[in-house]
Write a protein that holds these residues in place. Structure first.
Motif, PDB file in Angstrom:
ATOM      1  N   GLU A  24       0.833  -1.213   0.000  1.00  0.00           N
ATOM      2  CA  GLU A  24       0.000   0.000   0.000  1.00  0.00           C
ATOM      3  C   GLU A  24       0.863   1.257   0.000  1.00  0.00           C
ATOM      4  OE1 GLU A  24      -2.449  -0.731   3.426  1.00  0.00           O
ATOM      5  OE2 GLU A  24      -3.694  -2.179   2.333  1.00  0.00           O
ATOM      6  N   SER A  25       1.997   1.212   0.713  1.00  0.00           N
ATOM      7  CA  SER A  25       2.894   2.379   0.742  1.00  0.00           C
ATOM      8  C   SER A  25       3.524   2.649  -0.619  1.00  0.00           C
ATOM      9  CB  SER A  25       3.984   2.195   1.803  1.00  0.00           C
ATOM     10  OG  SER A  25       5.020   1.337   1.349  1.00  0.00           O
ATOM     11  N   LEU A  26       3.547   1.622  -1.470  1.00  0.00           N
ATOM     12  CA  LEU A  26       4.077   1.779  -2.829  1.00  0.00           C
ATOM     13  C   LEU A  26       3.017   2.324  -3.790  1.00  0.00           C
ATOM     14  CD1 LEU A  26       6.084  -1.576  -3.151  1.00  0.00           C
ATOM     15  CD2 LEU A  26       7.004   0.714  -2.687  1.00  0.00           C
ATOM     16  N   GLY A  27       1.794   2.503  -3.306  1.00  0.00           N
ATOM     17  CA  GLY A  27       0.737   3.090  -4.128  1.00  0.00           C
ATOM     18  C   GLY A  27      -0.251   2.101  -4.708  1.00  0.00           C
ATOM     19  N   TYR A  28      -0.234   0.868  -4.258  1.00  0.00           N
ATOM     20  CA  TYR A  28      -1.157  -0.147  -4.740  1.00  0.00           C
ATOM     21  C   TYR A  28      -2.330  -0.297  -3.779  1.00  0.00           C
ATOM     22  CZ  TYR A  28       2.739  -1.551  -7.727  1.00  0.00           C
ATOM     23  OH  TYR A  28       3.759  -1.563  -8.641  1.00  0.00           O
ATOM     24  N   GLU A  29      -3.449  -0.732  -4.308  1.00  0.00           N
ATOM     25  CA  GLU A  29      -4.596  -1.097  -3.486  1.00  0.00           C
ATOM     26  C   GLU A  29      -4.471  -2.584  -3.156  1.00  0.00           C
ATOM     27  OE1 GLU A  29      -9.478  -1.294  -3.801  1.00  0.00           O
ATOM     28  OE2 GLU A  29      -8.347  -0.190  -5.318  1.00  0.00           O
ATOM     29  N   THR A  30      -4.824  -2.982  -1.951  1.00  0.00           N
ATOM     30  CA  THR A  30      -4.761  -4.393  -1.568  1.00  0.00           C
ATOM     31  C   THR A  30      -6.139  -4.884  -1.154  1.00  0.00           C
ATOM     32  OG1 THR A  30      -4.230  -3.930   0.753  1.00  0.00           O
ATOM     33  CG2 THR A  30      -2.366  -4.187  -0.769  1.00  0.00           C
ATOM     34  N   VAL A  31      -6.376  -6.167  -1.418  1.00  0.00           N
ATOM     35  CA  VAL A  31      -7.604  -6.832  -0.993  1.00  0.00           C
ATOM     36  C   VAL A  31      -7.193  -8.126  -0.299  1.00  0.00           C
ATOM     37  CG1 VAL A  31      -9.821  -7.803  -1.712  1.00  0.00           C
ATOM     38  CG2 VAL A  31      -8.825  -5.900  -3.004  1.00  0.00           C
TER      39      VAL A  31
END
Length: 165
Positions: A24-31
């Motif tokens: 998430e800190s890299l700019g991705y959304e996680t599920v």
């Protein structure tokens, strides 16, 4: 925004929140497709859930974690359209994306620590599929998955421009 599916068994659950927060800190959304505790459970359940999210297009890529990464990667690879790789170091993760167009990354919480897991995930996410001669091989994998001997031979013998660099 690129969406990353996460899945783990009870052993991988220990490392999963750290890796998810980093991604998430890299700019991705996680599920998160589970498990949601350290209570004993079976890795195929969560390898399949995360892989199905990727195969359906609900998520773009997946990361799955168990004790070694092996079992959960095997489960993910049973889902049609998934090319999961189990990696314990960044170089193989990077090349798996560049050469094999992997769409699910697996590793083991008993094999890698949190800092190495972050390096593996970052190199995997930063890499792009190179196509060319590698595309032929990925297409051949698809023909094998479809159990199509004729399609495999057609691809193998093809001189299509997309396969020539």
């Amino acid at each position: 925004m690129t969406k990353i599916a996460f899945g783990s068994d009870h052993v991988g659950y220990i490392l999963k929140p750290t890796v998810m927060k980093y991604v998430e800190s890299l700019g991705y959304e996680t599920v998160d497709y589970g498990t949601y505790s350290d209570k004993r459970t079976d890795y195929p359940i969560y390898g399949q859930k995360a892989a199905e999210a990727v195969a359906s297009g609900e998520c773009d890529l997946g990361v799955v974690i168990c004790g070694t990464g092996v079992g959960i990667s095997l489960a993910a690879n049973k889902v049609k359209g998934i090319r999961a790789v189990c990696c314990s170091e960044p170089y193989s993760a990077q090349l798996s994306r560049q050469h094999n167009n992997t769409n699910v990354l697996a590793f083991g919480s008993r094999v890698v620590g949190s800092e190495l897991a972050k390096m593996i995930v970052k190199d995997w996410l930063d890499a792009d599929f190179l196509g060319g001669r590698h595309e032929r091989r990925v297409d051949e994998l698809g023909a094998i998955e479809d159990n199509s001997i004729d399609e495999f031979k057609k691809i193998k013998d093809s001189n299509a421009k997309k396969y020539l660099d």
